[in-house]
Design an enzyme around this catalytic site. Structure first.
Site, short mmCIF file in Angstrom:
data_model
loop_
_atom_site.label_atom_id
_atom_site.label_comp_id
_atom_site.label_asym_id
_atom_site.label_seq_id
_atom_site.Cartn_x
_atom_site.Cartn_y
_atom_site.Cartn_z
N ASP A 1 2.22 5.65 -0.95
CA ASP A 1 1.09 4.95 -1.56
C ASP A 1 0.95 5.29 -3.04
OD1 ASP A 1 -1.46 3.40 -1.28
OD2 ASP A 1 -2.35 5.31 -1.84
N GLU B 1 5.15 1.86 -3.04
CA GLU B 1 4.17 0.89 -3.55
C GLU B 1 4.06 1.12 -5.04
OE1 GLU B 1 -0.50 -0.47 -3.50
OE2 GLU B 1 0.10 1.61 -3.16
#
Length: 507
Positions: free
Chosen positions: A324, A377
């Site tokens: 993330d 990401e």
């Protein structure tokens, strides 16, 4: 639960799971199995059953284990600092068994007193309670066939279609009660056949690590080594992973090494000092998420994160990690105004320490588990996110294609009569489609914080909305790159179940 022998201190000679080699690797930022050393480990020592505890608190003056086994007393069971100045406190406590609750009582050198959960706890109490739980991870796996064939399923040359799910809200026993959740076993019984029927090859679970606030969807973690107790035990989660594997479906976990919250029982100022986070808040505080950023320059923190990634692949047979907020990790000026960040030693805006850590992470993961995937990401044009580190890349297996997502949604939101002026929004992604190993994401980020579902973004009447959505998915699945859809995006549901003849309100 049995009680503990009432002794003011340990009843046996000092005991340690750490070797000098472990300490050297820990301090070098290269130890990838710290979960075998830190935390709470039930064992027998000198004929006595009990639990060995170890915690890193380098600025502590005093550390003790308090729990239901000693009536939460602060001084009954003290830990001793290691002689090697590693900052590790450890001790063996007789009689403490699986299921006991505990926390660390820490007195900082400043005199401040803190009550902390165990950073390496394998289980925590169900929120809002915050104690750690002594819990061994014994489990007999039955997914040998999947593990032997995983390389083929996870290959970039094989079909790769991902269904992104938040376990707590995919379905609820009581739709009107947001605290109402199914267990891991109940979720598996419904979710596995659904994912299989829909033709997805993988499921991506939004963070399952322990977190205090439901509304964070798991992105504000306090228990990095524990599957959340909301839905059951770690073994229940392992059984769910097995169920997916039995159905031929890979399991990817969202992993958050970018930031953590300031909850009093968590990592923030763990021993009264900035242990896990940067002390300089220009680097250590994340303004968007009101959270704190790991100190990637501190080798012990690097070992903590590196071990955590390996932990989920090793102990839980996870098939991939979606990392993330990589952009926030590798850029010092991410979401910061001018003057609120300091350039690196070369005068640039890259966090060289975070970049170094991510390279180390991917090198280690692929060396130990060559048949898994790491997925970044990243919303920037940083070079080589999914290129090997020996070529100057970060070493990820894949990167989210955020540019494609933004351009595509901008295009499809326009009335068809105007789209002929914006064909570049569709064609531009092909200019760079092969510069990385891209994953095309229509993820949770496109519907959270008041954003509308994909169906509602489409122009026109109800029939046209559905037609546009089908067209969008057709375009997505013929575009180069692997695919990801967030739960609910796989079926278009119109408001209030509108019907139109034989049409029942879904696309």
């Amino acid at each position: 639960m049995t009680g503990v022998i009432n002794r003011p201190l340990q009843s046996v000679e000092p005991f340690s799971l750490f070797s000098s080699g472990d300490i050297a690797l820990f301090q070098a930022g290269s130890h990838y199995r710290l979960y075998e050393k830190f935390g709470a480990h039930t064992l027998e020592y000198e004929g006595v059953q009990g639990t060995y505890f170890a915690v890193w608190a380098p600025d502590a003056a005093f550390v003790a284990v308090m729990g239901d086994f000693n009536q939460w007393d602060h001084y009954s069971h003290t830990l001793l600092p290691r002689w090697d100045s590693s900052g590790i406190w450890e001790g063996f406590i007789p009689g403490v068994e699986a299921g006991c609750l505990y926390k660390y009582f820490i007195r900082a050198n400043s005199g401040e007193e803190l009550f902390k959960g165990d950073p390496f706890a394998t289980r925590w109490e169900v929120r809002p309670k915050t104690a750690s739980v002594v819990h061994p991870l014994d489990h007999t796996w039955h997914d040998k066939k999947w593990m032997q064939q995983r390389k083929k399923h996870n290959s970039l040359s094989s079909p790769f279609s991902v269904y992104e799910v938040h376990l707590g809200s995919w379905r609820r026993p009581d739709p009107n009660d947001e605290k109402s959740v199914y267990s891991y076993g109940e979720i598996a019984a419904m979710l596995v056949p659904y994912v299989k029927e829909m033709g997805f090859t993988h499921v991506e679970l939004m963070p399952v690590m322990e977190h205090p606030f439901d509304g964070s969807w798991g992105y504000q973690l306090t228990g990095y080594y524990a599957a959340t107790s909301r839905y059951g035990t770690p073994q229940d989660f392992m059984a769910m992973v097995e169920a997916f594997h039995a159905a031929g479906i890979g399991v990817i976990l969202d992993w958050v090494p970018s930031h953590f919250p300031h909850d009093a029982h968590g990592l923030y100022r763990f021993d009264g000092s900035h242990v896990y986070e940067y002390a300089d808040m220009r680097k250590g505080y994340h303004p968007d998420w009101n959270s704190y950023i790991f100190n990637y320059s501190r080798n012990e923190v690097r070992s903590f994160l590196l071990s955590n990634a390996i932990y989920w692949l090793d102990k839980f047979h996870i098939d991939g990690l979606r990392v993330d907020a990589v952009a926030s990790m590798i850029h010092l000026d991410y979401s910061r105004e001018r003057g609120a960040w300091e350039p690196n030693e070369l005068g640039g805006n890259e966090n060289l320490e975070a970049i170094s850590f991510l390279k180390k992470l991917n090198e280690t993961v692929y060396a130990l588990f060559p048949d898994v995937q790491t997925i970044a990401e990243d919303s920037t044009n940083h070079y080589g996110v999914s290129r090997p580190t020996f070529m100057g890349g970060l070493g990820f297996g894949m990167k989210w294609m955020m540019g494609w997502m933004n351009d595509t949604l901008d295009y499809f939101q326009k009335d068809p009569i105007h789209r002929k002026w914006y064909q570049n929004d569709l064609t531009f992604s092909l200019v760079y489609a092969f510069s990385e190993n891209y994953m095309l994401p229509l993820s949770h980020d496109e519907v959270v914080h008041g954003k509308s579902p994909l169906l509602y973004k489409m122009p026109g009447d109800d029939w046209q909305k559905c037609a546009n959505l089908r067209l969008l998915y057709g375009y997505m699945y013929t575009h180069p790159g692997t695919k990801l859809l967030f739960m609910g995006a796989s079926w278009g549901r119109l408001p209030n179940g509108i019907t139109n003849g034989s049409w029942t309100g879904t696309c």
